[in-house]
Write a protein that holds these residues in place. Structure first.
Motif, PDB file in Angstrom:
ATOM      1  N   ARG A 278       0.832  -1.207   0.000  1.00  0.00           N
ATOM      2  CA  ARG A 278       0.000   0.000   0.000  1.00  0.00           C
ATOM      3  C   ARG A 278       0.872   1.264   0.000  1.00  0.00           C
ATOM      4  O   ARG A 278       0.580   2.231  -0.696  1.00  0.00           O
ATOM      5  N   GLN A 279       1.935   1.259   0.794  1.00  0.00           N
ATOM      6  CA  GLN A 279       2.823   2.432   0.839  1.00  0.00           C
ATOM      7  C   GLN A 279       3.489   2.656  -0.523  1.00  0.00           C
ATOM      8  O   GLN A 279       3.567   3.794  -1.001  1.00  0.00           O
ATOM      9  N   LYS A 280       3.963   1.592  -1.146  1.00  0.00           N
ATOM     10  CA  LYS A 280       4.606   1.724  -2.456  1.00  0.00           C
ATOM     11  C   LYS A 280       3.605   2.207  -3.510  1.00  0.00           C
ATOM     12  O   LYS A 280       3.941   3.007  -4.388  1.00  0.00           O
ATOM     13  N   THR A 281       2.356   1.726  -3.419  1.00  0.00           N
ATOM     14  CA  THR A 281       1.322   2.169  -4.366  1.00  0.00           C
ATOM     15  C   THR A 281       1.031   3.648  -4.175  1.00  0.00           C
ATOM     16  O   THR A 281       0.887   4.400  -5.145  1.00  0.00           O
ATOM     17  N   THR A 282       0.955   4.117  -2.924  1.00  0.00           N
ATOM     18  CA  THR A 282       0.713   5.526  -2.644  1.00  0.00           C
ATOM     19  C   THR A 282       1.849   6.385  -3.191  1.00  0.00           C
ATOM     20  O   THR A 282       1.605   7.421  -3.829  1.00  0.00           O
ATOM     21  N   GLU A 283       3.095   5.972  -2.981  1.00  0.00           N
ATOM     22  CA  GLU A 283       4.246   6.721  -3.513  1.00  0.00           C
ATOM     23  C   GLU A 283       4.207   6.779  -5.035  1.00  0.00           C
ATOM     24  O   GLU A 283       4.459   7.834  -5.640  1.00  0.00           O
ATOM     25  N   TYR A 284       3.890   5.670  -5.661  1.00  0.00           N
ATOM     26  CA  TYR A 284       3.839   5.629  -7.128  1.00  0.00           C
ATOM     27  C   TYR A 284       2.765   6.571  -7.653  1.00  0.00           C
ATOM     28  O   TYR A 284       2.991   7.305  -8.613  1.00  0.00           O
ATOM     29  N   LEU A 285       1.572   6.565  -7.029  1.00  0.00           N
ATOM     30  CA  LEU A 285       0.483   7.424  -7.487  1.00  0.00           C
ATOM     31  C   LEU A 285       0.812   8.896  -7.291  1.00  0.00           C
ATOM     32  O   LEU A 285       0.449   9.743  -8.114  1.00  0.00           O
ATOM     33  N   LYS A 286       1.517   9.234  -6.225  1.00  0.00           N
ATOM     34  CA  LYS A 286       1.927  10.625  -6.017  1.00  0.00           C
ATOM     35  C   LYS A 286       2.934  11.037  -7.092  1.00  0.00           C
ATOM     36  O   LYS A 286       2.893  12.154  -7.597  1.00  0.00           O
ATOM     37  N   SER A 287       3.860  10.134  -7.439  1.00  0.00           N
ATOM     38  CA  SER A 287       4.852  10.458  -8.473  1.00  0.00           C
ATOM     39  C   SER A 287       4.205  10.621  -9.843  1.00  0.00           C
ATOM     40  O   SER A 287       4.686  11.374 -10.684  1.00  0.00           O
ATOM     41  N   GLN A 288       3.100   9.964 -10.089  1.00  0.00           N
ATOM     42  CA  GLN A 288       2.394  10.065 -11.361  1.00  0.00           C
ATOM     43  C   GLN A 288       1.378  11.209 -11.363  1.00  0.00           C
ATOM     44  O   GLN A 288       0.704  11.410 -12.368  1.00  0.00           O
ATOM     45  N   ASN A 289       1.254  11.914 -10.222  1.00  0.00           N
ATOM     46  CA  ASN A 289       0.294  13.012 -10.056  1.00  0.00           C
ATOM     47  C   ASN A 289      -1.144  12.528 -10.324  1.00  0.00           C
ATOM     48  O   ASN A 289      -1.908  13.161 -11.044  1.00  0.00           O
ATOM     49  N   SER A 290      -1.484  11.410  -9.702  1.00  0.00           N
ATOM     50  CA  SER A 290      -2.791  10.795  -9.884  1.00  0.00           C
ATOM     51  C   SER A 290      -3.853  11.557  -9.082  1.00  0.00           C
ATOM     52  O   SER A 290      -3.656  11.846  -7.900  1.00  0.00           O
ATOM     53  N   ASN A 291      -4.965  11.890  -9.708  1.00  0.00           N
ATOM     54  CA  ASN A 291      -6.093  12.583  -9.085  1.00  0.00           C
ATOM     55  C   ASN A 291      -5.624  13.860  -8.371  1.00  0.00           C
ATOM     56  O   ASN A 291      -5.713  13.961  -7.153  1.00  0.00           O
ATOM     57  N   PRO A 292      -5.155  14.850  -9.119  1.00  0.00           N
ATOM     58  CA  PRO A 292      -4.543  16.034  -8.513  1.00  0.00           C
ATOM     59  C   PRO A 292      -5.524  17.015  -7.871  1.00  0.00           C
ATOM     60  O   PRO A 292      -5.103  17.890  -7.127  1.00  0.00           O
ATOM     61  N   ILE A 293      -6.815  16.897  -8.125  1.00  0.00           N
ATOM     62  CA  ILE A 293      -7.759  17.884  -7.604  1.00  0.00           C
ATOM     63  C   ILE A 293      -8.219  17.524  -6.192  1.00  0.00           C
ATOM     64  O   ILE A 293      -8.123  18.331  -5.270  1.00  0.00           O
ATOM     65  N   THR A 294      -8.722  16.309  -6.006  1.00  0.00           N
ATOM     66  CA  THR A 294      -9.249  15.938  -4.689  1.00  0.00           C
ATOM     67  C   THR A 294      -8.582  14.704  -4.134  1.00  0.00           C
ATOM     68  O   THR A 294      -8.848  14.318  -3.002  1.00  0.00           O
ATOM     69  N   GLY A 295      -7.754  14.045  -4.890  1.00  0.00           N
ATOM     70  CA  GLY A 295      -7.215  12.757  -4.461  1.00  0.00           C
ATOM     71  C   GLY A 295      -5.850  12.834  -3.827  1.00  0.00           C
ATOM     72  O   GLY A 295      -5.455  13.831  -3.213  1.00  0.00           O
ATOM     73  N   ILE A 296      -5.088  11.775  -4.005  1.00  0.00           N
ATOM     74  CA  ILE A 296      -3.825  11.563  -3.321  1.00  0.00           C
ATOM     75  C   ILE A 296      -2.741  12.575  -3.695  1.00  0.00           C
ATOM     76  O   ILE A 296      -1.862  12.865  -2.899  1.00  0.00           O
ATOM     77  N   SER A 297      -2.815  13.147  -4.875  1.00  0.00           N
ATOM     78  CA  SER A 297      -1.809  14.132  -5.320  1.00  0.00           C
ATOM     79  C   SER A 297      -2.231  15.563  -5.071  1.00  0.00           C
ATOM     80  O   SER A 297      -1.529  16.482  -5.454  1.00  0.00           O
ATOM     81  N   SER A 298      -3.370  15.786  -4.447  1.00  0.00           N
ATOM     82  CA  SER A 298      -3.817  17.159  -4.205  1.00  0.00           C
ATOM     83  C   SER A 298      -3.086  17.770  -3.035  1.00  0.00           C
ATOM     84  O   SER A 298      -2.518  17.048  -2.182  1.00  0.00           O
ATOM     85  N   GLU A 299      -3.092  19.113  -2.971  1.00  0.00           N
ATOM     86  CA  GLU A 299      -2.430  19.806  -1.869  1.00  0.00           C
ATOM     87  C   GLU A 299      -3.226  19.581  -0.565  1.00  0.00           C
ATOM     88  O   GLU A 299      -4.428  19.676  -0.535  1.00  0.00           O
ATOM     89  N   GLY A 300      -2.533  19.289   0.501  1.00  0.00           N
ATOM     90  CA  GLY A 300      -3.164  19.133   1.802  1.00  0.00           C
ATOM     91  C   GLY A 300      -3.942  17.829   1.938  1.00  0.00           C
ATOM     92  O   GLY A 300      -4.859  17.736   2.783  1.00  0.00           O
ATOM     93  N   TYR A 301      -3.622  16.841   1.132  1.00  0.00           N
ATOM     94  CA  TYR A 301      -4.352  15.556   1.211  1.00  0.00           C
ATOM     95  C   TYR A 301      -4.080  14.902   2.558  1.00  0.00           C
ATOM     96  O   TYR A 301      -2.937  14.779   2.977  1.00  0.00           O
ATOM     97  N   LYS A 302      -5.136  14.501   3.259  1.00  0.00           N
ATOM     98  CA  LYS A 302      -4.985  13.912   4.587  1.00  0.00           C
ATOM     99  C   LYS A 302      -5.570  12.498   4.678  1.00  0.00           C
ATOM    100  O   LYS A 302      -5.809  12.006   5.758  1.00  0.00           O
ATOM    101  N   GLY A 303      -5.801  11.865   3.554  1.00  0.00           N
ATOM    102  CA  GLY A 303      -6.346  10.506   3.555  1.00  0.00           C
ATOM    103  C   GLY A 303      -5.301   9.470   3.867  1.00  0.00           C
ATOM    104  O   GLY A 303      -4.128   9.776   4.088  1.00  0.00           O
ATOM    105  N   LYS A 304      -5.708   8.214   3.880  1.00  0.00           N
ATOM    106  CA  LYS A 304      -4.769   7.145   4.214  1.00  0.00           C
ATOM    107  C   LYS A 304      -4.074   6.580   2.985  1.00  0.00           C
ATOM    108  O   LYS A 304      -3.235   5.689   3.105  1.00  0.00           O
ATOM    109  N   GLY A 305      -4.408   7.049   1.816  1.00  0.00           N
ATOM    110  CA  GLY A 305      -3.770   6.537   0.599  1.00  0.00           C
ATOM    111  C   GLY A 305      -4.493   5.305   0.085  1.00  0.00           C
ATOM    112  O   GLY A 305      -5.629   5.039   0.445  1.00  0.00           O
ATOM    113  N   TYR A 306      -3.792   4.580  -0.773  1.00  0.00           N
ATOM    114  CA  TYR A 306      -4.416   3.394  -1.361  1.00  0.00           C
ATOM    115  C   TYR A 306      -3.999   2.156  -0.684  1.00  0.00           C
ATOM    116  O   TYR A 306      -3.263   1.721  -0.109  1.00  0.00           O
TER     117      TYR A 306
END
Length: 157
Positions: free
Chosen positions: A129-157
């Motif tokens: 899960r941690q590696k998937t979250t890092e990969y999605l951030k590097s790909q700028n996945s879901n930049p508006i409300t998701g994991i790559s958005s500013e101030g994201y406080k979710g648990k990731g994938y």
């Protein structure tokens, strides 16, 4: 002329419903406890009772005894034939017990399958899960409300 015809028709109509004495063969029909005896009677006896009741209904209904009225009502509207109740007493309890039994058996099978099953797949581990979250951030996945958005406080994938 029309008025005279109406009077004759009414008079003729009254004659159709005059009291007829019952035939001697139908007087031997017993109507006592018909509700309890109906299921044990033969079809010939049922037919005789029905014909007898039809004959006595041709007469004055005020002259019928309470027993005859009850028998007439039972034959016309009683719980026999197509009007026999589908469920018997205690049927609801049996249904509830059957449903409970099926649920218990299916729950037992589910538990046995879960206990005897294999380990979780490797994609459900925390490291994955941690590696998937890092990969999605590097790909700028879901930049508006998701994991790559500013101030994201979710648990990731």
């Amino acid at each position: 002329m029309v008025r005279g015809t109406n009077i004759l028709m009414r008079a003729a109509g009254r004659r159709l419903y005059t009291t007829r004495p019952p035939s001697s063969s139908s007087s031997s029909v017993s109507l006592a406890n018909l509700e309890t005896r109906w299921t044990t009677m033969s079809p010939a006896e049922r037919s005789a009772v029905t014909k007898h009741l039809e004959e006595i209904q041709m007469g004055d209904w005020k002259a019928l005894s309470a027993e005859q009225k009850k028998a007439t009502y039972f034959v016309a509207f009683g719980a026999h034939g197509a009007r026999t109740p589908v469920t018997q007493e205690g049927h609801g309890l049996r249904v509830i017990a059957g449903v409970g039994l099926v649920l218990a058996v299916s729950s037992g099978l589910m538990y046995a399958t879960r206990v005897g099953g294999a380990e979780h797949p490797h994609t459900m581990s925390e490291e994955w899960r941690q590696k998937t979250t890092e990969y999605l951030k590097s790909q700028n996945s879901n930049p508006i409300t998701g994991i790559s958005s500013e101030g994201y406080k979710g648990k990731g994938y």
